[in-house]
Design a protein around this motif. Structure first.
Motif, mmCIF file in Angstrom:
data_model
loop_
_atom_site.group_PDB
_atom_site.id
_atom_site.type_symbol
_atom_site.label_atom_id
_atom_site.label_comp_id
_atom_site.label_asym_id
_atom_site.label_seq_id
_atom_site.Cartn_x
_atom_site.Cartn_y
_atom_site.Cartn_z
ATOM 1 N N LEU A 144 -16.759 40.662 12.086
ATOM 2 C CA LEU A 144 -16.556 39.210 12.053
ATOM 3 C C LEU A 144 -17.545 38.558 11.096
ATOM 4 N N ARG A 145 -18.709 39.181 10.937
ATOM 5 C CA ARG A 145 -19.702 38.686 9.978
ATOM 6 C C ARG A 145 -19.149 38.754 8.558
ATOM 7 N N HIS A 146 -18.476 39.849 8.229
ATOM 8 C CA HIS A 146 -17.881 39.996 6.904
ATOM 9 C C HIS A 146 -16.708 39.023 6.721
ATOM 10 N N VAL A 147 -15.898 38.887 7.761
ATOM 11 C CA VAL A 147 -14.752 37.979 7.685
ATOM 12 C C VAL A 147 -15.237 36.548 7.462
ATOM 13 N N LYS A 180 -26.121 33.381 0.489
ATOM 14 C CA LYS A 180 -27.358 34.109 0.797
ATOM 15 C C LYS A 180 -28.093 33.450 1.955
ATOM 16 N N VAL A 181 -28.132 32.116 1.970
ATOM 17 C CA VAL A 181 -28.809 31.382 3.041
ATOM 18 C C VAL A 181 -28.094 31.606 4.366
ATOM 19 N N ILE A 182 -26.771 31.519 4.343
ATOM 20 C CA ILE A 182 -25.997 31.683 5.576
ATOM 21 C C ILE A 182 -26.133 33.100 6.128
ATOM 22 N N LEU A 183 -26.105 34.087 5.232
ATOM 23 C CA LEU A 183 -26.194 35.490 5.655
ATOM 24 C C LEU A 183 -27.612 35.901 6.040
ATOM 25 N N ARG A 214 -25.290 38.512 13.493
ATOM 26 C CA ARG A 214 -25.052 39.802 14.127
ATOM 27 C C ARG A 214 -25.100 39.653 15.642
ATOM 28 N N VAL A 215 -24.626 40.697 16.350
ATOM 29 C CA VAL A 215 -24.579 40.652 17.813
ATOM 30 C C VAL A 215 -25.969 40.420 18.403
ATOM 31 N N GLY A 216 -26.965 41.142 17.884
ATOM 32 C CA GLY A 216 -28.318 40.984 18.406
ATOM 33 C C GLY A 216 -28.833 39.573 18.275
ATOM 34 N N SER A 217 -28.528 38.930 17.134
ATOM 35 C CA SER A 217 -28.965 37.553 16.913
ATOM 36 C C SER A 217 -28.223 36.590 17.834
ATOM 37 N N LEU A 218 -26.936 36.846 18.050
ATOM 38 C CA LEU A 218 -26.153 35.994 18.954
ATOM 39 C C LEU A 218 -26.691 36.080 20.382
ATOM 40 N N LEU A 219 -27.014 37.290 20.814
ATOM 41 C CA LEU A 219 -27.522 37.471 22.177
ATOM 42 C C LEU A 219 -28.929 36.911 22.353
ATOM 43 N N THR A 248 -21.300 31.405 11.811
ATOM 44 C CA THR A 248 -22.699 31.599 11.401
ATOM 45 C C THR A 248 -22.944 32.915 10.695
ATOM 46 N N THR A 249 -22.001 33.858 10.778
ATOM 47 C CA THR A 249 -22.127 35.237 10.265
ATOM 48 C C THR A 249 -23.305 35.966 10.902
#
Length: 412
Positions: A334-337, A353-356, A249-254, A246-247
């Motif tokens: 991992l977001r960049h990868v 752009k949509v995914i990021l 960030r940690v805050g969004s995942l949590l 999903t790319t």
């Protein structure tokens, strides 16, 4: 402060009245002259307190105290509060003050809580190594943190910038450090009543930041995956997979919640820097989340997809990257990868752009360009399938002469 005045007789009583700096005129009548004098003194004292600068002003407040005050007033309400709070905590720790962490205050708001951090068993040696690496920066921060703000100048902050560069920190990291302090001083001047105070960071010229991109070799990628699977935390491996897919960030995942996750329609609504956002889920992401949802022993009353704290994620990741032999790899990389992987698969800038979750395609185009460069490097490394230069034909009837790279020589 206020116009000098004394009680006067009014209708058989003593009237006390004065005009305060804010334009108000508190007035009250008393039986005795002394009571009226006391009332005037109290009003002047209250007005003095109301107009006193925050923290006693720059001649009283240390840099650490000012940053701690700023954290409680400003940082706590920011989208990037966690990262900024981490910077502020370096100064609080150097000053010997309690450091802060973010805690939920209701359903959608955050508050700061002072706490004493604890180091998990087995992590002490690693922490000492990390502290040794940043020892030069730590020494400068210790000197700055305890100084009164009126004692600070551009030279002292230039020393900090030099120490950060010498320690290998990026220009982007340095920019964020100085930008935080600069904004704090601007707020102090405009909102804290620090009149006549000159921001000591205004004359500092910052270098250009470089976009951080991380490339993993196939061997490194496999080592990271193996370390993730062997990690004691049961959530770090699935979280890493979702980060790649999903790319996020940690805050969004949590902030992901099962109640906002629709596996059938392959979408999850989570928090981002710009607010709630709907994220499409790949087939692999759906499978990872399905396995996690059906995991035996999962707490069904906990709506969080990843019931971890930010610190727990960082601690688990420290062990993963050391075991995998990539000590500089950050979880956010991992977001960049993931974005680079999607670019290699052929997604264009608008799709990326949509995914990021970006507003423009500027950063997405960088990923696309990096993927193209990576492809060219692979072509250059590939074994040649024939001679690099064809032998020039001999004789007049041998056909066109072919030069290197397929160019045809003109006939004479």
């Amino acid at each position: 402060m206020s116009k000098s005045t004394k009680p006067f007789r009014y209708r058989g009583r003593w009237r006390a009245t004065l005009t305060l700096p804010n334009g108000t005129r508190p007035t009250k009548d008393f039986e005795s002259y002394d009571d009226a004098l006391l009332f005037l003194a109290e009003q002047r004292a209250i007005a003095s307190d109301m107009n006193a600068p925050e923290l006693g002003g720059p001649t009283m407040a240390t840099l650490a105290q000012a940053l701690g005050h700023y954290a409680q007033l400003m940082t706590v309400a920011k989208k990037g509060a966690r990262a900024e709070l981490n910077r502020i905590n370096h100064y609080l720790k150097a000053d010997g003050s309690p450091i802060f962490k973010l805690v939920l205050n209701g359903e959608n708001s955050w508050a700061l809580q002072a706490y004493e951090p604890t180091v998990p068993k087995g992590f002490t040696a690693h922490l000492k190594r990390r502290q040794a690496q940043g020892n030069l920066v730590t020494q400068v921060i210790k000197k700055l943190a305890v100084l009164r703000c009126s004692q600070l100048n551009g030279v002292r902050f230039r020393e900090l910038m030099t120490a950060m560069r010498a320690s290998g920190l990026s220009e982007s990291t340095i920019q964020k450090e100085i930008a935080l302090i600069r904004h704090m001083f601007n707020v102090a001047r405009t909102e804290w009543g620090w009149r006549g105070f000159e921001n000591p960071t205004l004359g500092l010229k910052l270098g250009k930041s470089e976009i951080r991109f991380v490339k993993l070799t196939d061997a490194q990628r496999q080592a990271v995956f193996k370390a993730l699977q062997e990690c004691r935390s049961p959530y770090i491996w699935p979280m890493a997979q979702i980060a790649l897919e999903t790319t996020l960030r940690v805050g969004s995942l949590l902030s992901m919640r099962w109640s906002q996750t629709d596996l059938e329609n392959r979408v999850v609504v989570t928090e981002s820097k710009t607010g709630p956002v709907a994220i499409p889920l790949s087939i692999h992401a759906v499978q990872v989340l399905t396995d996690l949802y059906e995991r035996p022993g999962r707490d069904r009353e906990d709506d969080r997809v990843f019931p971890m704290t930010y610190n727990a994620v960082q601690m688990a990741w420290e062990g993963v990257r050391e075991k995998a032999g990539v000590p500089t790899l950050q979880f956010k990389d991992l977001r960049h990868v993931g974005a680079t992987d999607y670019a290699k698969l052929g997604l264009n800038a608008h799709e990326l752009k949509v995914i990021l979750g970006h507003k423009s395609t500027r950063m997405a185009e960088v990923y696309v360009n990096l993927a193209a460069v990576d492809l060219l490097q692979k072509l250059d490394q590939a074994a040649p399938r024939g001679p690099s230069t064809r032998v020039l034909g001999q004789g007049t009837n041998s056909g066109p002469k072919v030069l290197p790279f397929g160019r045809v020589a003109k006939r004479r």
